[in-house]
Write an enzyme that holds these catalytic residues in place. Structure first.
Site, PDB file in Angstrom:
ATOM      1  N   TYR A  33       1.130  -0.718  -0.296  1.00 19.62           N
ATOM      2  CA  TYR A  33      -0.299  -0.215  -0.178  1.00 19.62           C
ATOM      3  C   TYR A  33       0.741   1.052  -0.068  1.00 19.62           C
ATOM      4  CZ  TYR A  33       0.834   0.984   5.037  1.00 19.62           C
ATOM      5  OH  TYR A  33       1.428   1.003   6.053  1.00 19.62           O
ATOM      6  N   ARG A  52       8.119   3.925  -4.747  1.00 18.26           N
ATOM      7  CA  ARG A  52       8.241   3.321  -3.676  1.00 18.26           C
ATOM      8  C   ARG A  52       7.326   1.955  -3.717  1.00 18.26           C
ATOM      9  NH1 ARG A  52       7.550   5.072   2.223  1.00 18.26           N
ATOM     10  NH2 ARG A  52       5.290   5.410   1.592  1.00 18.26           N
ATOM     11  N   ARG A 100      -7.942 -20.558  -2.053  1.00 19.71           N
ATOM     12  CA  ARG A 100      -6.644 -20.648  -1.277  1.00 19.71           C
ATOM     13  C   ARG A 100      -5.624 -21.618  -1.473  1.00 19.71           C
ATOM     14  NH1 ARG A 100      -5.565 -22.010   4.150  1.00 19.71           N
ATOM     15  NH2 ARG A 100      -4.299 -20.670   5.348  1.00 19.71           N
ATOM     16  N   LYS A 147       6.563  -2.211   1.946  1.00 14.35           N
ATOM     17  CA  LYS A 147       5.497  -1.845   2.285  1.00 14.35           C
ATOM     18  C   LYS A 147       4.181  -2.816   2.412  1.00 14.35           C
ATOM     19  CE  LYS A 147       3.251   3.219   3.394  1.00 14.35           C
ATOM     20  NZ  LYS A 147       3.515   3.138   4.806  1.00 14.35           N
ATOM     21  N   GLU A 179      11.756   1.977  14.431  1.00 19.91           N
ATOM     22  CA  GLU A 179      11.050   2.934  13.744  1.00 19.91           C
ATOM     23  C   GLU A 179       9.396   3.139  14.487  1.00 19.91           C
ATOM     24  OE1 GLU A 179       9.805   2.728   9.537  1.00 19.91           O
ATOM     25  OE2 GLU A 179       9.704   0.109   9.989  1.00 19.91           O
ATOM     26  N   LEU A 203      11.187   0.699   7.138  1.00 16.64           N
ATOM     27  CA  LEU A 203      10.794   1.674   5.845  1.00 16.64           C
ATOM     28  C   LEU A 203      11.212   2.450   5.359  1.00 16.64           C
ATOM     29  CD1 LEU A 203       7.948   0.812   3.887  1.00 16.64           C
ATOM     30  CD2 LEU A 203       7.120   3.120   4.905  1.00 16.64           C
TER      31      LEU A 203
END
Ligand code: PDD
Length: 285
Positions: A33, A52, A100, A147, A179, A203
């Site tokens: 995301y 990114r 799945r 991310k 972080e 990140l």
């Protein structure tokens, strides 16, 4: 009023937006995301978010469904359709949907979702009072440079902070701060900004990149290295950065006041500089 949400090429009222229950984002957290802030109706640092995103997708072998121009057009369009002047645009790309299984098929078509969140970012009262931080162990996987939508532990971290009466949590590994749950972490000592160097352990924040460049421009020195909780507690100032928090002062860590216990002058200056640059130029420099 209902928002207009984007799902796989179509625009829907938010009540009608749907993705498959077999989507690997839902079943496996197999997706990435980006969060881009909007100020004065303009996207902030969007090209860097787009780069990114491309990297996150490539690291996971998910095909990038759009070019930079297409992503930009989609962001502009969702901003316009929702009349968003201040807030954020959330973008999620997952590997796609199929029955799945842990292993995936190579020919999956990625799922793309965008939505907006209207939010006052400039007039954030936290910027005046500063945030209190609780430290917690960093129990995330070791590819935090991607991310991904695996946000369970950061969510737990925010809850642990809240239960302890703090605003947010900073994560600690081998005695050193990595972080924040959703932000990069910094301290200032003797007018020098100290923040952990980029590696798979954190990140690569888009705001981090912009703020370090701004610090450089204004003659502040920057040292990229990890710091301990004790060092942070003994710092003159501390702060965090993210696309939606911008530069946010930190005034207390694990009950210990940082400096005077109020937002410090250098952090306030960096916040003002960042906001000015964002409003005038959408940041990039
Ligand atoms: N979070 N580190 C982590 C773990 C993050 O989740 C984020 C951003 C950052 C700061 O990156 P940037 O400056 O590019 O926003 C650092 C976003 C805002 C979120 O999850 O909502």
């Amino acid at each position: 009023m209902s928002r207009t949400v984007y799902v796989n090429g179509n625009w829907y009222p938010e009540e009608d937006a749907r993705v498959s229950v077999f989507d690997r984002g839902f079943l496996m957290a197999d997706g990435v995301y980006e969060v881009t802030s909007v100020l004065d109706s303009g996207l902030i640092d969007f090209q860097r978010h787009c780069k990114r995103l491309a990297r996150s997708l490539s690291e996971l072998d998910i095909p990038n469904p759009h070019t930079m121009e297409e992503w930009t057009a989609l962001h502009e369009e969702i901003r316009r359709r929702n009349g968003l002047t201040e807030g954020l645009i959330y973008l999620q790309v997952t590997r796609g949907a199929e029955d799945r299984d842990f292993a995936w098929s190579d020919d999956l078509v990625p799922t793309v979702v965008l939505f907006t969140q209207a939010k006052g970012l400039l007039d954030n009262p936290a910027a005046q009072r500063g945030l209190t931080i609780k430290t917690i162990d960093d129990l995330r996987w070791l590819r935090r440079d991607i991310k991904t939508v695996q946000l369970l532990y950061p969510s737990m971290g925010k809850m642990m902070a809240r239960q302890a009466g703090a605003d947010d949590a900073w994560m600690v590994e081998e005695g050193l701060v990595t972080e924040g749950t959703s932000n990069n972490a910094y301290i200032i000592k003797s007018e020098k900004i100290i923040t952990r160097q980029l590696s798979p352990r954190i990140l690569p924040g888009i705001t981090r990149l912009a703020v370090l460049a701004l610090a450089d421009e204004t003659g502040m020195s920057v040292e990229e290295r990890p710091f301990s909780v004790a060092e942070a507690q003994a710092a003159d100032e501390a702060f965090l950065t993210s696309a939606t928090a911008f530069v946010m002062p930190v005034v207390e860590i694990d009950g210990v006041k940082i400096g005077s216990g109020t937002p410090g002058p250098l952090v306030n200056r960096l916040r003002a500089l960042y906001i000015e640059r964002a409003r005038q130029h959408g940041v990039e420099s």
